[in-house]
Design an enzyme around this catalytic site. Structure first.
Site: not given
Ligand code: 13P
Length: 251
Positions: A11, A99, A175, A235-236
Site C-alpha cells: 500500500w 523506493e 507506478g 502497488g496502485g
Molecule cells: P505499482 O503497482 O504501483 O507500479 O507499484 C509496484 C510496486 O512498487 C509494488 O511494491
C-alpha cells in the site's frame, strides 16, 4: 511440488487507518471469489498494521509491514523493530524496495541487518530486487539483480532461504503504467532462479518470485502464466479491493 502462488499488496504511504481497515475488509469480503490456491498478503503502513490484522482475522489473508529497523531495539528514534511488527500478528515484511533503496539510501549492508532482524522474529521477508531504466537500457539488468541477490540472499542459511519470497520489480515499471512484457519478466525471473540455484541448489525451485511494476487485472494473467513468475507485488492496484482480488484471478 508446486510453488506457492502469492499476490501481495504494497500500500506504500497510502490510506489513513479508517481507509485501510475498509480496504482490508473489502478484500476479505471478496476473497471467496478467488481460488484458495492464491495466498493474499496486504502490507499497510505501520500506523494501522494492528487494525488491519484485526480486520482480516478469521480469513486466510496475511499481513506484512513495508520495512523494519536494522536494530533489535533501543535509541533509534522513529524506527520500528521487527519484534514489534511480529508482535502485532504480521507474518511478512517487505525489504529492499527500490523506493527505500533510492530515497532512503538502503544498501546491501543495511538490508543484511534488516533480513537478520526479520528472521530473528520469524517474519518472512519479501526481498525486492530490480534495475532502473538506465541499467536496463545499458543491458545491465541481469548483473544488477545478480548483485542484489548475491550481496544479501547468499548470506542466508538454508533454513532462512526456505522462508523467503523474492520480488522482481523493474524500477522503470513502478507506478509508470509501463509493465515489463511477460517475456521480459520470465527471462529475468528464470535468471534469478538460476542465480539462486547456484547457491541453494534444488531449494531454488521452491522460492516464490513475484513480479512487481504496474501489474493490474488486465495484464496479470499473461504475466502469471509464465513458468518462473509466482505472483505479484502490487502497488496502485492494491488500493482498490476489486482490482487486487481480480489480479488473483490471473492464476
Ligand atoms: P505499482 O503497482 O504501483 O507500479 O507499484 C509496484 C510496486 O512498487 C509494488 O511494491
Amino acid at each position: 511440488m508446486a510453488r506457492k502462488k502469492i499476490v501481495a499488496g504494497n500500500w506504500k504511504m497510502n490510506t489513513v487507518p479508517a481507509e485501510g481497515v475498509e480496504l482490508a475488509k473489502n478484500v476479505v469480503a471478496g476473497r471467496s471469489e478467488v481460488c484458495e490456491c492464491v495466498n493474499f498478503i496486504v502490507c499497510p503502513p505501520f500506523t494501522h498494521l494492528s487494525q488491519v490484522v484485526e480486520a482480516v482475522k478469521g480469513s486466510d489473508i496475511a499481513v506484512g509491514a513495508q520495512d523494519c529497523a536494522t536494530e533489535a531495539k533501543g535509541a533509534y528514534t522513529g524506527e520500528i523493530a521487527a519484534s514489534m511488527i511480529a508482535a502485532l500478528g504480521c507474518k511478512y515484511v517487505i525489504l529492499g524496495h527500490s523506493e527505500r533503496r533510492q530515497y532512503y539510501g538502503e544498501t546491501s549492508e543495511t538490508l543484511n541487518k534488516k533480513m537478520a532482524q526479520a528472521y530473528a522474529n520469524n517474519l518472512i521477508p519479501i526481498y525486492c530486487v530490480g534495475e532502473n531504466l538506465e541499467e536496463r537500457e545499458a543491458g545491465n539488468h541481469f548483473a544488477v539483480c545478480k548483485a542484489q541477490i548475491e550481496e544479501v540472499v547468499f548470506n542466508l542459511t538454508e533454513e532462512q532461504f526456505a522462508n523467503l519470497v523474492i520480488a522482481y520489480e523493474p524500477v522503470w515499471a513502478i507506478g509508470t503504467g509501463k509493465t515489463a512484457t511477460a517475456e521480459q519478466a520470465q527471462e529475468i525471473h528464470a535468471y534469478i532462479r538460476e542465480v539462486l540455484r547456484s547457491k541453494f541448489g534444488a531449494a531454488a525451485e521452491e522460492c516464490p518470485i513475484l513480479y512487481g511494476g504496474s501489474c493490474k487485472p488486465s495484464n496479470a494473467a499473461e504475466i502469471f502464466a509464465k513458468e518462473d513468475v509466482d505472483g505479484g507485488l502490487i502497488g496502485g492496484a492494491a488500493l482498490v479491493a476489486g482490482d487486487f482480488l481480480a489480479i488473483g484471478k490471473g492464476f
